[in-house]
Write an enzyme that holds these catalytic residues in place. Structure first.
Site, PDB file in Angstrom:
ATOM      1  N   LYS A  66       0.716  -1.239   0.102  1.00 19.53           N
ATOM      2  CA  LYS A  66       0.120   0.006   0.008  1.00 19.53           C
ATOM      3  C   LYS A  66       0.742   1.800  -0.117  1.00 19.53           C
ATOM      4  O   LYS A  66       1.700   1.853   1.252  1.00 19.53           O
ATOM      5  CB  LYS A  66      -0.824   0.189   1.383  1.00 19.53           C
TER       6      LYS A  66
ATOM      7  N   LYS B 136      -1.786  -1.614  -3.925  1.00 18.99           N
ATOM      8  CA  LYS B 136      -3.100  -0.096  -3.594  1.00 18.99           C
ATOM      9  C   LYS B 136      -2.790   0.691  -3.892  1.00 18.99           C
ATOM     10  O   LYS B 136      -1.589   1.033  -2.681  1.00 18.99           O
ATOM     11  CB  LYS B 136      -3.875  -0.278  -2.712  1.00 18.99           C
TER      12      LYS B 136
HETATM   13  C1  PBG Z   1      -7.029   3.433   5.579  1.00 19.97           C
HETATM   14  C2  PBG Z   1      -7.505   3.004   3.691  1.00 19.97           C
HETATM   15  C3  PBG Z   1      -7.385   4.446   3.126  1.00 19.97           C
HETATM   16  C4  PBG Z   1      -8.504   3.544   1.873  1.00 19.97           C
HETATM   17  C5  PBG Z   1      -8.586   2.440   2.070  1.00 19.97           C
HETATM   18  N1  PBG Z   1      -8.347   2.328   3.663  1.00 19.97           N
HETATM   19  C6  PBG Z   1      -7.283   5.780   2.783  1.00 19.97           C
HETATM   20  C7  PBG Z   1      -5.623   6.051   3.278  1.00 19.97           C
HETATM   21  O1  PBG Z   1      -4.582   4.823   3.437  1.00 19.97           O
HETATM   22  O2  PBG Z   1      -5.617   7.104   4.369  1.00 19.97           O
HETATM   23  C8  PBG Z   1      -8.277   4.384   0.562  1.00 19.97           C
HETATM   24  C9  PBG Z   1      -9.265   4.036  -0.111  1.00 19.97           C
HETATM   25  C10 PBG Z   1      -9.501   4.791  -1.763  1.00 19.97           C
HETATM   26  O3  PBG Z   1      -8.671   5.818  -1.669  1.00 19.97           O
HETATM   27  O4  PBG Z   1     -10.744   4.368  -2.725  1.00 19.97           O
HETATM   28  N2  PBG Z   1      -6.411   2.804   6.582  1.00 19.97           N
END
Ligand code: PBG
Length: 333
Positions: free
Chosen positions: A202, A257
Site C-alpha cells: 500500500k 493499492k
Molecule cells: C485507511 C484506508 C484508506 C483507503 C482504504 N483504507 C486511506 C488511507 O490510507 O489514507 C483508501 C481507499 C480509497 O482511496 O479508495 N486505512
C-alpha cells in the site's frame, strides 16, 4: 494489382475481424464475482448522503445499505468492503471506538450477515476512521505512528470484527508485524476461519483524497502525510519485500493499492506469490474517470471497463472498485 504486402504478410487483424472472434480470443475477462464493492456506512438514521468527490457513491444509512447489497447480489457481485463514517463525537486520539463491539461497523456486520449470509464481507482493520488526527495508528511523543502499540490495538479490533462475523479482516494500516499479530489473536480466540486480506503493498498516495473526504478522516484536507508507514511510490523492491512478509506472517490474500498507477508492482508480485492477489482501484482513480467523463472528455463505460481489465490482466484475482455494481451490470447486459 496485388499490393506488395499481399503474399505471406502476417495479418494479426484477421483475429480481430468480428465481435465473435474478439470474444472467442479474449485472454482476460471480467466477471462480477471478482469485484468487491467498497461501501460507506452512515451512523445515524438520517438520509444517506451523496459524496461529491465520488459520483454515484453515498454514505449509506441502514435501509439504503440493504438495498445496495440486494442490487449488488442481483448484479452478481458477491462481496463488499465496509467503511464506517465515525461521528466526530466518537473520535479521539487513540481511536478507542474501534474496539467497541457495538460500533457502527460491527453492528452493521451482524445485521448484514443475518440478511445476506452469502455476501462476503471485508472489514478494514486500521484506526483512521476513529482517530481525530486521521492517522492509521496511535501517535508517539514525536507525533509519528507508534508501531507496536498500534498493532496491539489492531489485533483487538480484528477479534471484535471476527466476533461480529466478517469473512476477512483487512489490515490497511501498513504497520510492521500486524499480520502475524492479528492472525495469532484470531486463532487464540477460536476464529480460525476468519480470513486475513493484507493491504500488503500500500503506497502513500494522493489518490486516496476522495476516500478521506468520504469517511471524514481528512483533518489535514487534501493530503495527509502517511509516508512513515505507507510505501514510497519510487520503490519496487521495498514493496515486494513488505508484501512477501505478509505472506510469511500468514495472510490469505495480498493486496496492491492503488491499482492503476502500480500495475507493474501487481504484475511482479503475481510472479512471486502463489496466494490470491487483490488490487484496490482507489477513490482517486474512480474520481478521475468520472471527472473526465463529466467533461465529455472520456467515455465513462469504456474507461471503466478498460481500467478494470488492465488491473485484472496485470494479475489481480479480486478488484476492489467503486465501479463494482456498474461494471457488473454492464457485464450482465
Ligand atoms: C485507511 C484506508 C484508506 C483507503 C482504504 N483504507 C486511506 C488511507 O490510507 O489514507 C483508501 C481507499 C480509497 O482511496 O479508495 N486505512
Amino acid at each position: 494489382m496485388t499490393s506488395p504486402l499481399s503474399i505471406g504478410q502476417p495479418r494479426p487483424r484477421r483475429n480481430r475481424r468480428s465481435p465473435a472472434l474478439r470474444e472467442m480470443l479474449a485472454e482476460t475477462r471480467l466477471h462480477p464475482a471478482r469485484l468487491v464493492a467498497p461501501l460507506f456506512l452512515k451512523a445515524d438514521n438520517g438520509p444517506s448522503e451523496d459524496i461529491d468527490s465520488l459520483p454515484g457513491q453515498r454514505r449509506l444509512n441502514a435501509t439504503d445499505l440493504t438495498r445496495e447489497c440486494e442490487a449488488l447480489l442481483k448484479a452478481g457481485v458477491r462481496s463488499a468492503a465496509l467503511f464506517p463514517c465515525t461521528p466526530a463525537g466518537l473520535k479521539n486520539d487513540t481511536g478507542t471506538e474501534s474496539l467497541n463491539p457495538d460500533n457502527l461497523l460491527n453492528t452493521t456486520v451482524r445485521c448484514l450477515k443475518k440478511e445476506f449470509p452469502d455476501l462476503v464481507l471485508f472489514a478494514d482493520a486500521a484506526l483512521d476512521p476513529y482517530t481525530t488526527h486521521g492517522h492509521d495508528g496511535v501517535l508517539d511523543a514525536a507525533g509519528d505512528v507508534d508501531n507496536d502499540r498500534t498493532v496491539e490495538i489492531l489485533a483487538r479490533m480484528a477479534v471484535r470484527q471476527a466476533e461480529a462475523g466478517v469473512d476477512y479482516v483487512a489490515p490497511s494500516d501498513m504497520m510492521d508485524g500486524r499480520v502475524k499479530a492479528i492472525r495469532a489473536a484470531l486463532d487464540e480466540t477460536g476464529h480460525h476461519q476468519t480470513g486475513l486480506l493484507a493491504y500488503s503493498a500500500k503506497f502513500a498516495s494522493a489518490y486516496y483524497g476522495p476516500f478521506r473526504d468520504a469517511v471524514g478522516s481528512a483533518t489535514a484536507k487534501g493530503y495527509l502525510d502517511k509516508r512513515t508507514y505507507q510505501l514510497n511510490g519510487a520503490n519496487t523492491r521495498e514493496a515486494l519485500h513488505d508484501a512477501l512478509l505478509d505472506e510469511t506472517e500468514g495472510a490469505d490474500i495480498l493486496m496492491v493499492k492503488p491499482a492503476g498507477v502500480y500495475l507493474d508492482i501487481l504484475c511482479e508480485l503475481r510472479r512471486r506469490t502463489l496466494l490470491p492477489l487483490a488490487a484496490y482501484q482507489v477513490s482517486g482513480e474512480y474520481a478521475q474517470i468520472h471527472a473526465a467523463a463529466r467533461q465529455g472528455w472520456m467515455d465513462l463505460h469504456a474507461a471503466m471497463t478498460e481500467s478494470l481489465l488492465a488491473i485484472h490482466r496485470a494479475g489481480a484475482d479480486l478488484i476492489f472498485t467503486y465501479f463494482a455494481k456498474a461494471a457488473a451490470q454492464l457485464i450482465q447486459s
